[in-house]
Design a protein around this motif. Sequence first.
Motif, PDB file in Angstrom:
ATOM      1  N   SER B   8      -1.650  -1.478  -4.203  1.00 22.84           N
ATOM      2  CA  SER B   8      -1.485  -0.754  -2.931  1.00 22.84           C
ATOM      3  C   SER B   8      -1.292  -1.820  -1.863  1.00 22.84           C
ATOM      4  O   SER B   8      -2.122  -2.721  -1.744  1.00 22.84           O
ATOM      5  CB  SER B   8      -2.739   0.044  -2.569  1.00 22.84           C
ATOM      6  OG  SER B   8      -3.161   0.854  -3.635  1.00 22.84           O
ATOM      7  N   PHE B  10       0.046  -2.123   2.337  1.00 26.49           N
ATOM      8  CA  PHE B  10       0.583  -1.409   3.511  1.00 26.49           C
ATOM      9  C   PHE B  10       0.254  -2.175   4.794  1.00 26.49           C
ATOM     10  O   PHE B  10      -0.733  -2.912   4.839  1.00 26.49           O
ATOM     11  CB  PHE B  10       0.022   0.021   3.574  1.00 26.49           C
ATOM     12  CG  PHE B  10      -1.476   0.123   3.535  1.00 26.49           C
ATOM     13  CD1 PHE B  10      -2.232  -0.007   4.687  1.00 26.49           C
ATOM     14  CD2 PHE B  10      -2.146   0.345   2.337  1.00 26.49           C
ATOM     15  CE1 PHE B  10      -3.616   0.096   4.650  1.00 26.49           C
ATOM     16  CE2 PHE B  10      -3.539   0.446   2.288  1.00 26.49           C
ATOM     17  CZ  PHE B  10      -4.273   0.322   3.445  1.00 26.49           C
ATOM     18  N   VAL B  23       6.125   1.657   2.483  1.00 27.63           N
ATOM     19  CA  VAL B  23       5.858   1.802   1.057  1.00 27.63           C
ATOM     20  C   VAL B  23       7.184   1.910   0.289  1.00 27.63           C
ATOM     21  O   VAL B  23       7.350   1.322  -0.777  1.00 27.63           O
ATOM     22  CB  VAL B  23       4.951   3.027   0.784  1.00 27.63           C
ATOM     23  CG1 VAL B  23       4.743   3.229  -0.717  1.00 27.63           C
ATOM     24  CG2 VAL B  23       3.601   2.859   1.483  1.00 27.63           C
TER      25      VAL B  23
END
Lengths: 99, 99, 99, 99
Positions: B8, B10, B23
């Motif tokens: 992940s 971001f 993303v």
Amino acid sequence: MNVIVDLSIFPMDKAGTSLSPYVARVIDIIRDSGLKHELNPMGTCIEGRWDDVMRVVDACYRELETDSDRIYISMKADCRRGRQDGMDAKIRSVREKQR
Amino acid sequence: MNVIVDLSIFPMDKAGTSLSPYVARVIDIIRDSGLKHELNPMGTCIEGRWDDVMRVVDACYRELETDSDRIYISMKADCRRGRQDGMDAKIRSVREKQR
Amino acid sequence: MNVIVDLSIFPMDKAGTSLSPYVARVIDIIRDSGLKHELNPMGTCIEGRWDDVMRVVDACYRELETDSDRIYISMKADCRRGRQDGMDAKIRSVREKQR
Amino acid sequence: MNVIVDLSIFPMDKAGTSLSPYVARVIDIIRDSGLKHELNPMGTCIEGRWDDVMRVVDACYRELETDSDRIYISMKADCRRGRQDGMDAKIRSVREKQR
């Protein structure tokens, strides 16, 4: 808030054996909760309200605690007010923007 | 070793806007790497050899670094010698053991 | 960017034995890197530039790979442009705002 | 079981401002719980029984929920039966084995 939790939970005292029987018991509990969920190769995403999702996390821990002496958990959560159907919406929103 | 990374990543300095365009750029890079991958609501699983997977993680960071001043990363990896086609094998192995 | 990584890395195939000898080897490598770092009960924070920090993560993996057949990694990173001495600054900044 | 949780929780809708006031409120709640804890640059370790630790995680979420519309959580836990004073024991055990 709409909460999506990605949960990984496994015993650390079962080396030499596959972890999948333990993971299967955890997924059974998640499925039986009735909450929307999605298994991936590294964890399981669970969607719902905070209380409901955390109740499932608690039940998963208690399941493994019955026959494990060491448990590892890795969890991340994305909590957003007003979001609807977050798991599908997040994927769709990314897909629309890809090249 | 067969390595599966759930990544992940971001920007943390873009509040008030959707994160999905960022993303999407990351997923484009992962897809262009040619490595096996799978998007889920909380991250993306990438499978390959350690060097190859980490090269992609590096490329994702560099992509966001071009226009973000703060970046958050959450990553977990399961690395196993001798495993073949780990992402599919892990899911299948759990599914077979469920009630 | 100023990068702070919290790294947990351990073998998953050594059940029944303490993991601390493996963790100690990892911490030795982090210390020998010369990067600023700080051991905590669940991982180790490492501060530096992206390339330098990721080179250390790579070295930790390679160390455990020599005698482990399964390795688990959990990592999170906070990357911020223009930050100086991030590990100390973050703690101090929180402490100043506590009741 | 002796449970050690490393918890990171922060609002994602407050870009452009420092996150430390929010983190400080969370740390105040953890401190007021009376559980053993330790702040690090990337999270806070909390030690106790599962129920007690998870009650604090719940309280931290509820605190941020009062004025955040998006919250991110990253959490890992090491749960071990029979361990005493786990946070100190883990650090000491690693230190003893370093070169």
